[in-house]
Every structure is written in structure tokens, then in C-alpha cells.
Design a protein around this motif. Sequence first.
Motif, short mmCIF file in Angstrom:
data_model
loop_
_atom_site.label_atom_id
_atom_site.label_comp_id
_atom_site.label_asym_id
_atom_site.label_seq_id
_atom_site.Cartn_x
_atom_site.Cartn_y
_atom_site.Cartn_z
N SER A 140 0.82 -1.20 0.00
CA SER A 140 0.00 0.00 0.00
C SER A 140 0.86 1.25 0.00
O SER A 140 1.78 1.39 0.80
CB SER A 140 -0.91 0.01 1.23
N LYS A 141 0.54 2.13 -0.92
CA LYS A 141 1.14 3.45 -0.97
C LYS A 141 0.08 4.38 -0.37
O LYS A 141 -0.80 4.86 -1.06
CB LYS A 141 1.45 3.81 -2.42
N MET A 142 0.13 4.52 0.92
CA MET A 142 -0.93 5.23 1.65
C MET A 142 -1.00 6.71 1.27
O MET A 142 0.01 7.37 1.14
CB MET A 142 -0.72 5.11 3.17
N ASN A 143 -2.21 7.18 1.10
CA ASN A 143 -2.47 8.58 0.84
C ASN A 143 -2.72 9.24 2.19
O ASN A 143 -3.71 8.95 2.86
CB ASN A 143 -3.68 8.73 -0.08
N GLU A 144 -1.81 10.13 2.60
CA GLU A 144 -1.92 10.76 3.92
C GLU A 144 -3.18 11.60 4.07
O GLU A 144 -3.67 11.80 5.17
CB GLU A 144 -0.68 11.63 4.17
N ASN A 145 -3.73 12.08 2.98
CA ASN A 145 -4.92 12.93 3.04
C ASN A 145 -6.21 12.12 2.98
O ASN A 145 -7.30 12.67 3.01
CB ASN A 145 -4.90 13.95 1.90
N SER A 146 -6.11 10.81 2.90
CA SER A 146 -7.28 9.96 2.76
C SER A 146 -7.96 9.75 4.10
O SER A 146 -7.32 9.63 5.14
CB SER A 146 -6.88 8.61 2.16
N ASN A 147 -9.28 9.68 4.07
CA ASN A 147 -10.05 9.35 5.26
C ASN A 147 -10.38 7.87 5.31
O ASN A 147 -11.14 7.42 6.16
CB ASN A 147 -11.35 10.17 5.30
N ASP A 148 -9.83 7.09 4.38
CA ASP A 148 -10.08 5.66 4.35
C ASP A 148 -9.43 4.99 5.56
O ASP A 148 -8.37 5.39 6.02
CB ASP A 148 -9.50 5.02 3.09
N ILE A 149 -10.08 3.97 6.08
CA ILE A 149 -9.55 3.19 7.19
C ILE A 149 -9.28 1.79 6.67
O ILE A 149 -10.20 1.09 6.23
CB ILE A 149 -10.56 3.15 8.37
N TRP A 150 -8.00 1.37 6.70
CA TRP A 150 -7.58 0.09 6.16
C TRP A 150 -7.33 -0.90 7.29
O TRP A 150 -6.86 -0.54 8.35
CB TRP A 150 -6.30 0.25 5.35
N ASN A 151 -7.61 -2.18 7.01
CA ASN A 151 -7.35 -3.25 7.97
C ASN A 151 -6.98 -4.52 7.21
O ASN A 151 -7.57 -4.83 6.18
CB ASN A 151 -8.60 -3.49 8.83
N TYR A 152 -6.00 -5.25 7.73
CA TYR A 152 -5.63 -6.54 7.15
C TYR A 152 -5.64 -7.57 8.26
O TYR A 152 -4.97 -7.42 9.27
CB TYR A 152 -4.24 -6.49 6.50
N GLU A 153 -6.42 -8.64 8.06
CA GLU A 153 -6.52 -9.69 9.07
C GLU A 153 -6.88 -11.00 8.40
O GLU A 153 -7.80 -11.06 7.58
CB GLU A 153 -7.60 -9.30 10.09
N ASN A 154 -6.13 -12.06 8.72
CA ASN A 154 -6.39 -13.41 8.23
C ASN A 154 -6.56 -13.49 6.71
O ASN A 154 -7.48 -14.12 6.20
CB ASN A 154 -7.62 -14.00 8.91
N GLY A 155 -5.69 -12.81 5.96
CA GLY A 155 -5.71 -12.90 4.51
C GLY A 155 -6.73 -12.00 3.84
O GLY A 155 -6.86 -12.02 2.61
N THR A 156 -7.47 -11.20 4.61
CA THR A 156 -8.48 -10.31 4.02
C THR A 156 -8.11 -8.86 4.28
O THR A 156 -7.86 -8.46 5.41
CB THR A 156 -9.88 -10.60 4.60
N LEU A 157 -8.05 -8.09 3.22
CA LEU A 157 -7.80 -6.66 3.29
C LEU A 157 -9.14 -5.96 3.15
O LEU A 157 -9.93 -6.27 2.26
CB LEU A 157 -6.87 -6.23 2.14
N SER A 158 -9.41 -5.03 4.05
CA SER A 158 -10.68 -4.29 3.94
C SER A 158 -10.42 -2.83 4.27
O SER A 158 -9.45 -2.48 4.92
CB SER A 158 -11.73 -4.87 4.89
N TYR A 159 -11.32 -2.00 3.76
CA TYR A 159 -11.26 -0.60 4.12
C TYR A 159 -12.66 -0.03 4.21
O TYR A 159 -13.62 -0.56 3.64
CB TYR A 159 -10.38 0.21 3.16
N VAL A 160 -12.76 1.04 4.95
CA VAL A 160 -14.04 1.72 5.12
C VAL A 160 -13.89 3.10 4.49
O VAL A 160 -12.97 3.85 4.80
CB VAL A 160 -14.41 1.85 6.61
N LYS A 161 -14.81 3.38 3.58
CA LYS A 161 -14.83 4.68 2.93
C LYS A 161 -16.27 5.15 2.89
O LYS A 161 -17.15 4.42 2.43
CB LYS A 161 -14.26 4.58 1.51
N ASN A 162 -16.51 6.32 3.38
CA ASN A 162 -17.87 6.86 3.44
C ASN A 162 -18.84 5.87 4.10
O ASN A 162 -19.92 5.62 3.62
CB ASN A 162 -18.37 7.24 2.05
N ARG A 163 -18.39 5.27 5.22
CA ARG A 163 -19.18 4.33 6.01
C ARG A 163 -19.51 3.02 5.30
O ARG A 163 -20.40 2.29 5.69
CB ARG A 163 -20.46 4.99 6.51
N THR A 164 -18.82 2.73 4.20
CA THR A 164 -19.03 1.48 3.48
C THR A 164 -17.77 0.63 3.59
O THR A 164 -16.67 1.11 3.31
CB THR A 164 -19.33 1.76 1.99
N ARG A 165 -17.94 -0.64 4.01
CA ARG A 165 -16.80 -1.55 4.13
C ARG A 165 -16.67 -2.35 2.84
O ARG A 165 -17.61 -2.94 2.36
CB ARG A 165 -16.98 -2.51 5.29
#
Length: 178
Positions: free
Chosen positions: A12-37
Amino acid sequence: MNESKIKVYVRSKMNENSNDIWNYENGTLSYVKNRTRISFSEFKSVFFGVETSKIYKDHVKEIINKFINDKNITIFAYGQTGSGKTYTMIGENNDGIVYIALKDILPSKISISYIEIYNEKIYDLKTKNELTIYSNSNEIIFNNLYVCEYKEALEFINSCENNRKIGFTEQNSKSSRS
């Protein structure tokens, strides 16, 4: 359970200005953007802010060792423009995966080629000539292999990098067109 021969990693090349929330657990990458996972599965690992040398040491070196022991391997970078493919593979000042791997593979002589796929044609980036690739049973044959040692390999790769088709995009002023 058999482990897949294909391993998919995400850097991941993280965007410092992003409001996205990223998580990686047990082989699954997820993020929340505008309250949508949104979730993506089946990744071997995900790297946030990890140096290329550490990614190489922890994950790529074992693949390179298979090559050193006469196995066919492919390391492939995929992603959108500006996502960091060239940075990861080539790096800045020769610190990308390609250059780190060459130090492990050489000083023994190897056969090397550098190809570009552009507009559904394959080109030798050393000569800029269009290539033909042949298949004989399970063996793929290139007609443009060069034999070299480490110093020659560095010069070879730098020369080929200068021959890549590059263009300007809004995201990247030096975006590969291939």
C-alpha cells in the motif's frame, strides 16, 4: 490443503490525506470509505510502510532461492498508474526487488532478457526489436537472451529501462505505457 503456487501480496502506498480506514486480518484486506466496508480476500500478506528490502528478505528471497535451484519463477507487479509498481520492482538508486535479487542470483553467469508488452506486441528492450516467443512442450524459448554477470546485468537493466515506453498522465509524469 495444498498451498497455491500463486501468492498475491499487496503493497500500500498510503495517501496521507485519505479518510479511508484500512485493515488486514487473516488474509483479508478491507477498508471503510464513506461508512461502506469493502473487502478483498486471498492475499498472502499486505505491506503498509514497509521497506522494499524487508519485503524482499521476508517474502521474495524464498522465491528467488527456487530460481537459484533451477525452478521457473515469475515475480509480477500489477496496479494502476502511480501505485508504485516501478518503485517496488526497480526502486530508486537500484534498491528495488530486481536489483536486490540480482545480488543473490549472481555472481554466477545467467541468461537475461528484458521485454515489454505494448499494444499486444512483445519487444526486446535492449534492441527495441519486436520478438517472437516460442513454446516447445513445457519450455518457453526467447530468441533474445544475453549472458552476463552482475555488473553487466546492472548496465543491461539500466539500458533497457531507458528504452521503455513512458508517457505523462495526471497521476504520474513518467508512467510506463506497457
